[in-house]
Every structure is written in structure tokens, then in C-alpha cells.
Motif scaffolding. Structure first.
Motif, PDB file in Angstrom:
ATOM      1  N   THR A 147     -12.104  -4.234   0.115  1.00  0.00           N
ATOM      2  CA  THR A 147     -10.372  -3.858   0.387  1.00  0.00           C
ATOM      3  C   THR A 147      -9.737  -2.306   0.966  1.00  0.00           C
ATOM      4  O   THR A 147     -11.267  -2.481   1.634  1.00  0.00           O
ATOM      5  CB  THR A 147      -9.451  -3.426  -1.002  1.00  0.00           C
ATOM      6  N   ASN A 148      -9.114  -2.537   1.531  1.00  0.00           N
ATOM      7  CA  ASN A 148      -8.386  -1.376   2.516  1.00  0.00           C
ATOM      8  C   ASN A 148      -7.856  -0.003   1.909  1.00  0.00           C
ATOM      9  O   ASN A 148      -7.572   0.845   1.872  1.00  0.00           O
ATOM     10  CB  ASN A 148      -7.389  -1.845   3.408  1.00  0.00           C
ATOM     11  N   TYR A 149      -8.698  -0.005   0.751  1.00  0.00           N
ATOM     12  CA  TYR A 149      -8.917   1.079  -0.127  1.00  0.00           C
ATOM     13  C   TYR A 149      -8.879   2.608   0.346  1.00  0.00           C
ATOM     14  O   TYR A 149      -8.062   3.788   0.441  1.00  0.00           O
ATOM     15  CB  TYR A 149      -9.296   0.699  -1.543  1.00  0.00           C
ATOM     16  N   ASP A 150     -10.349   2.434   0.842  1.00  0.00           N
ATOM     17  CA  ASP A 150     -10.227   3.618   1.724  1.00  0.00           C
ATOM     18  C   ASP A 150      -9.798   4.382   3.163  1.00  0.00           C
ATOM     19  O   ASP A 150     -10.032   4.865   2.704  1.00  0.00           O
ATOM     20  CB  ASP A 150     -11.999   3.772   2.441  1.00  0.00           C
ATOM     21  N   THR A 151      -9.327   3.077   3.766  1.00  0.00           N
ATOM     22  CA  THR A 151      -8.238   3.495   4.660  1.00  0.00           C
ATOM     23  C   THR A 151      -7.743   3.944   4.028  1.00  0.00           C
ATOM     24  O   THR A 151      -6.404   4.620   5.188  1.00  0.00           O
ATOM     25  CB  THR A 151      -8.124   2.082   5.392  1.00  0.00           C
ATOM     26  N   LEU A 152      -6.541   3.601   3.082  1.00  0.00           N
ATOM     27  CA  LEU A 152      -5.499   3.775   3.278  1.00  0.00           C
ATOM     28  C   LEU A 152      -5.317   5.206   2.456  1.00  0.00           C
ATOM     29  O   LEU A 152      -4.458   6.517   2.784  1.00  0.00           O
ATOM     30  CB  LEU A 152      -4.852   3.475   1.396  1.00  0.00           C
ATOM     31  N   LEU A 153      -6.464   6.147   2.304  1.00  0.00           N
ATOM     32  CA  LEU A 153      -6.667   7.268   1.504  1.00  0.00           C
ATOM     33  C   LEU A 153      -6.795   7.823   3.053  1.00  0.00           C
ATOM     34  O   LEU A 153      -5.931   9.108   2.882  1.00  0.00           O
ATOM     35  CB  LEU A 153      -7.968   7.590   1.015  1.00  0.00           C
ATOM     36  N   ASP A 154      -7.742   7.629   3.773  1.00  0.00           N
ATOM     37  CA  ASP A 154      -7.510   8.228   4.598  1.00  0.00           C
ATOM     38  C   ASP A 154      -6.075   8.487   6.148  1.00  0.00           C
ATOM     39  O   ASP A 154      -6.728   8.860   6.874  1.00  0.00           O
ATOM     40  CB  ASP A 154      -8.828   7.306   6.447  1.00  0.00           C
ATOM     41  N   GLY A 155      -5.454   7.313   5.286  1.00  0.00           N
ATOM     42  CA  GLY A 155      -4.219   7.570   5.726  1.00  0.00           C
ATOM     43  C   GLY A 155      -3.316   8.338   5.315  1.00  0.00           C
ATOM     44  O   GLY A 155      -1.823   8.760   5.437  1.00  0.00           O
ATOM     45  N   GLY A 156      -3.708   9.413   4.091  1.00  0.00           N
ATOM     46  CA  GLY A 156      -3.049   9.343   3.108  1.00  0.00           C
ATOM     47  C   GLY A 156      -1.777   9.838   2.101  1.00  0.00           C
ATOM     48  O   GLY A 156      -1.412  10.072   1.210  1.00  0.00           O
ATOM     49  N   MET A 157      -2.217   8.095   2.301  1.00  0.00           N
ATOM     50  CA  MET A 157      -2.019   8.120   0.561  1.00  0.00           C
ATOM     51  C   MET A 157      -2.984   8.224  -0.431  1.00  0.00           C
ATOM     52  O   MET A 157      -3.760   8.935  -0.545  1.00  0.00           O
ATOM     53  CB  MET A 157      -2.400   6.197   0.534  1.00  0.00           C
ATOM     54  N   SER A 158      -2.183   8.701  -1.369  1.00  0.00           N
ATOM     55  CA  SER A 158      -2.298   9.087  -2.871  1.00  0.00           C
ATOM     56  C   SER A 158      -3.036   8.476  -3.237  1.00  0.00           C
ATOM     57  O   SER A 158      -3.530   6.767  -3.672  1.00  0.00           O
ATOM     58  CB  SER A 158      -1.217   9.284  -3.755  1.00  0.00           C
ATOM     59  N   ARG A 159      -4.669   8.700  -4.055  1.00  0.00           N
ATOM     60  CA  ARG A 159      -4.885   7.640  -5.263  1.00  0.00           C
ATOM     61  C   ARG A 159      -4.864   6.337  -5.782  1.00  0.00           C
ATOM     62  O   ARG A 159      -4.834   5.190  -6.436  1.00  0.00           O
ATOM     63  CB  ARG A 159      -6.101   8.233  -6.190  1.00  0.00           C
ATOM     64  N   ALA A 161      -1.062   5.741  -5.686  1.00  0.00           N
ATOM     65  CA  ALA A 161      -0.749   4.661  -4.661  1.00  0.00           C
ATOM     66  C   ALA A 161      -1.878   3.729  -3.978  1.00  0.00           C
ATOM     67  O   ALA A 161      -0.795   2.670  -4.250  1.00  0.00           O
ATOM     68  CB  ALA A 161       0.040   4.866  -3.838  1.00  0.00           C
ATOM     69  N   ALA A 162      -2.344   3.813  -3.126  1.00  0.00           N
ATOM     70  CA  ALA A 162      -3.513   3.227  -2.899  1.00  0.00           C
ATOM     71  C   ALA A 162      -4.529   2.273  -4.193  1.00  0.00           C
ATOM     72  O   ALA A 162      -4.468   0.988  -3.714  1.00  0.00           O
ATOM     73  CB  ALA A 162      -4.543   3.958  -3.156  1.00  0.00           C
ATOM     74  N   LYS A 163      -4.744   3.058  -5.424  1.00  0.00           N
ATOM     75  CA  LYS A 163      -4.787   1.890  -6.613  1.00  0.00           C
ATOM     76  C   LYS A 163      -4.207   0.099  -6.844  1.00  0.00           C
ATOM     77  O   LYS A 163      -4.432  -0.616  -7.227  1.00  0.00           O
ATOM     78  CB  LYS A 163      -5.101   2.336  -8.088  1.00  0.00           C
ATOM     79  N   LYS A 164      -2.641   1.351  -6.485  1.00  0.00           N
ATOM     80  CA  LYS A 164      -2.055  -0.204  -7.066  1.00  0.00           C
ATOM     81  C   LYS A 164      -1.687  -1.298  -6.026  1.00  0.00           C
ATOM     82  O   LYS A 164      -1.633  -2.115  -6.310  1.00  0.00           O
ATOM     83  CB  LYS A 164      -0.149   1.074  -8.066  1.00  0.00           C
ATOM     84  N   THR A 165      -1.988  -0.190  -4.244  1.00  0.00           N
ATOM     85  CA  THR A 165      -1.294  -1.162  -3.217  1.00  0.00           C
ATOM     86  C   THR A 165      -2.757  -2.504  -3.757  1.00  0.00           C
ATOM     87  O   THR A 165      -2.697  -3.363  -3.373  1.00  0.00           O
ATOM     88  CB  THR A 165      -1.921   0.000  -2.061  1.00  0.00           C
ATOM     89  N   ILE A 166      -4.365  -2.024  -3.981  1.00  0.00           N
ATOM     90  CA  ILE A 166      -4.666  -2.755  -4.027  1.00  0.00           C
ATOM     91  C   ILE A 166      -5.568  -3.866  -4.642  1.00  0.00           C
ATOM     92  O   ILE A 166      -6.272  -4.344  -5.471  1.00  0.00           O
ATOM     93  CB  ILE A 166      -6.424  -2.382  -3.376  1.00  0.00           C
TER      94      ILE A 166
END
Length: 184
Positions: A147-159, A161-166
Motif C-alpha cells: 500500500t502507499n501507507y509510508d508515502t502517506l505518513l511521509d506526506g504528513g498524514m497521521s498514522r 488516518a493513513a491506516k483508514k486510507t489503506i
């Protein structure tokens, strides 16, 4: 009878007949403590800024422990290797049971990464059952590799929120690999 263990600062004078054993060698620390207690002597725990640096124990005991450690090193290493091999074998069997359709490359990566010794990863804990450790290791693998989880975190998203997104992609992959629960 002297207290069994006393916490001291590294600035405190070394008691006569004692030597320092730095923290980090579990075998030596355990045996030094046990033998010192058995001899009715005090173990001095050296602490600085609430961090344990090591222990002070009688020199003769520490010398005996060093000798024993050297004499038993090969046998202890073999025992550890056997235990680690058995742990990985059990994890592999559980992984195959839960995720029968996991691609071989992903299977190997989950076992290698999620159960790596001294990594602090979920596969190494003894606090949860093996089935749950395998599930968590697979979830982490999917999250970071598929998934793009790490990219989302690198972009400033909270953990969270990133977990919900993926979450949907993660659940789909769990189902595809054989886990019908599709959790997390």
C-alpha cells in the motif's frame, strides 16, 4: 544480613573485592546475580539518570561466570539456534495455515522481517499467541509493502488516518491470501 541488591551511582566507590559487569550480556548478568545472592553478598546495581549501566559483583564470582560463559558458549549458541529454527518453523506452519495463498516471496519476507531476532518486532514477543503474531506480521507486511501507507505518513498524514486510507486494500489482500477475517 546485607541487602541483596542496592542501587548506586557510577560515582560511588567500587566496594573492595568487587568488579563491574556492564549491562547487555544476559547470561553473565543472570549468573553473576544468582551466584552473588547464593553467597549471601550484595549486588550493586549501577544506575545513572534512571538508566541501568550494569552491576557490581564480587571479583571471584565474576571471574567464575566469565569462565563458565566461555566454556558453555558453543553449547548455548547451538541451543539458541535450535530454538530460533523451531520458532521460525512454527511461524511458517501458522503462516501457511492462515494464509495459504500468500505469494512465496511475500511469505519469505514476512518470516524474515516479522520474526527477525532482536528486532523488537511483533513476531519476537512472547506476550501474544503465535496465530496473532503471524496475523500482525502479515498485516504490517501488507501495509508497508503493498500500500502507499509510508508515502502517506511521509506526506504528513497521521498514522490513524493513513491506516483508514489503506484499510480496504489491506483487507482485500488479506482475503486474497486466505484470511477470511480481513481485520485491521
Amino acid at each position: 544480613m546485607p541487602p541483596r541488591e542496592v542501587t548506586v551511582s557510577p560515582r560511588n566507590a567500587m566496594p573492595e573485592g568487587y568488579a563491574f559487569l556492564k549491562k547487555g550480556i544476559q547470561y553473565k548478568t543472570l549468573h553473576s546475580r544468582r551466584l552473588t545472592h547464593a553467597a549471601g553478598k550484595t549486588v550493586y546495581v549501577v544506575e545513572s539518570n534512571k538508566k541501568i549501566l550494569g552491576i557490581r559483583v564480587p571479583k571471584d564470582i565474576l571471574s567464575r561466570v566469565h569462565t563458565q560463559a566461555n566454556e558453555t558458549r558453543a553449547a548455548r549458541k547451538l541451543t539458541t539456534e535450535k530454538r530460533d529454527t523451531a520458532t521460525i518453523r512454527q511461524a511458517a506452519a501458522e503462516l501457511d495455515s492462515q494464509f495459504s495463498k500468500i505469494p512465496e516471496q511475500d511469505r519469505e519476507l514476512v518470516l524474515k522481517h516479522g520474526f527477525k531476532k532482536h528486532s523488537g518486532r511483533v513476531g519476537r514477543t512472547n506476550l501474544i499467541p503465535l496465530a496473532r503474531k503471524v496475523l500482525y506480521a502479515v498485516v504490517a507486511h501488507i501495509r508497508h509493502r503493498h500500500t502507499n501507507y509510508d508515502t502517506l505518513l511521509d506526506g504528513g498524514m497521521s498514522r490513524d488516518a493513513a491506516k483508514k486510507t489503506i484499510k480496504k486494500k489491506l483487507q482485500e489482500t488479506l482475503r486474497r491470501w486466505g484470511n477470511e477475517q480481513g481485520r485491521r
